[in-house]
Design an enzyme around this catalytic site. Structure first.
Site, PDB file in Angstrom:
ATOM      1  CE  LYS A 263      -4.391  -1.693   1.569  1.00 55.26           C
ATOM      2  NZ  LYS A 263      -5.530  -1.603   2.457  1.00 55.26           N
TER       3      LYS A 263
ATOM      4  CE  LYS B 223      -5.795  -8.487  -0.941  1.00 56.47           C
ATOM      5  NZ  LYS B 223      -5.719  -8.252   0.428  1.00 56.47           N
TER       6      LYS B 223
ATOM      7  CE  LYS C  55     -13.595  -5.236   1.761  1.00 56.47           C
ATOM      8  NZ  LYS C  55     -13.158  -4.750   3.077  1.00 56.47           N
TER       9      LYS C  55
HETATM   10  P1  TYM Z   1     -10.826  -6.860   4.744  1.00 56.06           P
HETATM   11  O1  TYM Z   1     -11.939  -5.930   5.076  1.00 56.06           O
HETATM   12  O2  TYM Z   1      -9.846  -6.448   3.698  1.00 56.06           O
HETATM   13  O3  TYM Z   1     -11.409  -8.256   4.293  1.00 56.06           O
HETATM   14  C1  TYM Z   1     -12.379  -8.949   5.052  1.00 56.06           C
HETATM   15  C2  TYM Z   1     -12.067 -10.430   5.055  1.00 56.06           C
HETATM   16  O4  TYM Z   1     -12.042 -10.939   3.712  1.00 56.06           O
HETATM   17  C3  TYM Z   1     -10.828 -11.643   3.476  1.00 56.06           C
HETATM   18  N1  TYM Z   1     -10.439 -11.430   2.065  1.00 56.06           N
HETATM   19  C4  TYM Z   1     -10.287 -12.407   1.182  1.00 56.06           C
HETATM   20  N2  TYM Z   1     -10.417 -13.742   1.277  1.00 56.06           N
HETATM   21  C5  TYM Z   1     -10.196 -14.476   0.161  1.00 56.06           C
HETATM   22  N3  TYM Z   1      -9.871 -13.927  -1.033  1.00 56.06           N
HETATM   23  C6  TYM Z   1      -9.728 -12.590  -1.185  1.00 56.06           C
HETATM   24  N4  TYM Z   1      -9.422 -12.066  -2.358  1.00 56.06           N
HETATM   25  C7  TYM Z   1      -9.944 -11.771  -0.039  1.00 56.06           C
HETATM   26  N5  TYM Z   1      -9.896 -10.426   0.166  1.00 56.06           N
HETATM   27  C8  TYM Z   1     -10.192 -10.247   1.463  1.00 56.06           C
HETATM   28  C9  TYM Z   1      -9.827 -11.032   4.431  1.00 56.06           C
HETATM   29  O5  TYM Z   1      -8.768 -11.919   4.703  1.00 56.06           O
HETATM   30  C10 TYM Z   1     -10.689 -10.757   5.647  1.00 56.06           C
HETATM   31  O6  TYM Z   1     -10.792 -11.928   6.436  1.00 56.06           O
HETATM   32  N6  TYM Z   1      -7.478  -6.360   8.444  1.00 56.06           N
HETATM   33  C11 TYM Z   1      -8.739  -6.960   8.070  1.00 56.06           C
HETATM   34  C12 TYM Z   1      -9.897  -6.563   8.945  1.00 56.06           C
HETATM   35  C13 TYM Z   1      -9.664  -6.723  10.415  1.00 56.06           C
HETATM   36  C14 TYM Z   1      -9.691  -7.944  11.140  1.00 56.06           C
HETATM   37  C15 TYM Z   1      -9.453  -7.570  12.488  1.00 56.06           C
HETATM   38  C16 TYM Z   1      -9.891  -9.264  10.781  1.00 56.06           C
HETATM   39  C17 TYM Z   1      -9.413  -5.727  11.278  1.00 56.06           C
HETATM   40  N7  TYM Z   1      -9.286  -6.229  12.556  1.00 56.06           N
HETATM   41  C18 TYM Z   1      -9.411  -8.516  13.489  1.00 56.06           C
HETATM   42  C19 TYM Z   1      -9.855 -10.227  11.797  1.00 56.06           C
HETATM   43  C20 TYM Z   1      -9.598  -9.855  13.135  1.00 56.06           C
HETATM   44  C21 TYM Z   1      -9.087  -6.530   6.656  1.00 56.06           C
HETATM   45  O7  TYM Z   1      -8.624  -5.542   6.167  1.00 56.06           O
HETATM   46  O8  TYM Z   1     -10.069  -7.282   6.064  1.00 56.06           O
END
Ligand code: TYM
Length: 327
Positions: free
Chosen positions: A111, A193, A196
């Site tokens: 990023k 990957k 969003k």
């Molecule tokens: P975020 O909002 O980017 O994504 C939410 C969840 O979706 C999963 N994910 C994917 N899984 C498979 N293929 C993909 N292409 C893909 N893109 C996203 C992510 O692994 C995630 O599980 N840092 C985290 C949010 C967070 C969090 C936490 C998660 C903040 N605090 C505490 C667990 C525990 C994030 O940015 O997810």
């Protein structure tokens, strides 16, 4: 009962990667565990957000949680910024983290690449994530594999504090990753990957996409010219990604799917995947429409924040006491 915690950023365009990697685990886990599912709005402001859009996206994720089948009677659903312990614990963890370990995070490197300077929040983001998890004495964290490194860091910080400050200050959590779905790739560029924020809307299928958009995105997904349906992520990343998605939605193994499509072309395979995906999204969209504008949605978040706060306050009391903070 084990404690489960996970979160999703309210940044719009929640897609089938988020669903297949993380969200569908949320539903499955709530039967036998105490689950806490957070809308991590403090994480999303590590990059600039329009305040009006952010508020909308927070309620969208809350409605999606309910629409996929998270039951607020069984699980806690709440917004991160409604519980002050996240930011408070994050500071304590920051003082027990190293700039070296944060610099190694691939998400930060991705990023901030090519930028002259990056927001400090983007750098310390994994510490806030560790605080989210440790605040609830979490045992299991269901996430996609892109979060593996962040979970490892969380474990390192917890173990470090347990060893240096006081034993059992934190429960050391484990990540939970699925075999199919842990890493869904972009449809247009299957070596990256699914995300969003990608500019091309056909790089992803969002959970609220219309049937026609789902069809277009999948039918134009990048494949290759050899024409054989075979699982080979290195040599055939596009077809392998579609096989993964097919497997995750149908519950069938990749081997069975490959056998079923032997001798058939990509077009036939994609057409069936379109129908599978449309059928999986239809009830989610219908439920979302019914829930999104209700007052009940906000009541659920208020109630969730109260229940989450009660757990968080207990942890903060113990942590502050162990650190000698307060009097
Ligand atoms: P975020 O909002 O980017 O994504 C939410 C969840 O979706 C999963 N994910 C994917 N899984 C498979 N293929 C993909 N292409 C893909 N893109 C996203 C992510 O692994 C995630 O599980 N840092 C985290 C949010 C967070 C969090 C936490 C998660 C903040 N605090 C505490 C667990 C525990 C994030 O940015 O997810």
């Amino acid at each position: 009962m084990k404690r489960v915690f996970s979160g999703v950023q309210p940044t719009g365009n929640i897609h089938i990667g988020n669903y297949l990697g993380a969200l569908r685990q949320f539903v499955e886990l709530q039967e036998d565990n105490q689950c806490i599912y957070c809308i991590v709005d403090l994480h999303s402001i590590t990059v600039p957000q329009d305040p009006k859009e952010l508020r909308k996206h927070i309620l969208d994720v809350a409605a999606l949680y309910l629409a996929i089948g998270i039951d607020p009677k069984k699980s806690i659903i709440f917004v991160q910024s409604d519980v002050s312990g996240h930011a408070e614990l994050s500071w304590i963890l920051t003082c027990n983290s190293y700039t070296g370990e944060l610099s190694r995070m691939t998400q930060f490197k991705d990023k901030s690449r090519g930028k002259e300077s990056a927001p400090a929040g983007l750098f310390t983001y994994p510490i806030l994530m560790a605080a989210d998890i440790l605040l609830y004495d979490t045992d299991i964290v269901p996430v996609g594999s892109d979060q593996k490194q962040h979970i490892e860091l969380c474990r390192d910080i917890a173990i470090r504090i347990n060893n240096t400050i006081k034993k059992d200050t934190f429960v050391v959590p484990d990540g939970r990753f699925l075999k199919e779905g842990a890493r869904i790739m972009a449809l247009d560029e299957p070596t990256a990957k699914m995300s969003k924020s990608a500019e091309n809307i056909h790089s992803r299928v969002s959970l609220l996409d219309e049937d026609n958009k789902i069809k277009k995105s999948i039918m134009r997904a990048t494949t290759d010219s050899d024409g054989e349906i075979r699982f080979d992520p290195a040599g055939k990343p596009g077809v392998s990604n579609l096989l993964n998605i097919y497997s995750a939605f149908s519950g069938k193994s990749v081997e069975d799917i490959v056998a079923a499509f032997a001798g058939k072309g990509y077009g036939d395979f994609k057409k069936e995947l379109v129908v599978l995906t449309q059928e999986a999204m239809a009830p989610i969209k219908k439920n979302f429409e019914e829930i999104r504008e209700t007052e009940e949605l906000k009541d659920i978040l208020r109630d969730g924040a109260e229940r989450a706060s009660a757990i968080a306050e207990k942890t903060m009391k113990r942590v502050k006491n162990n650190f000698g903070l307060g009097f």
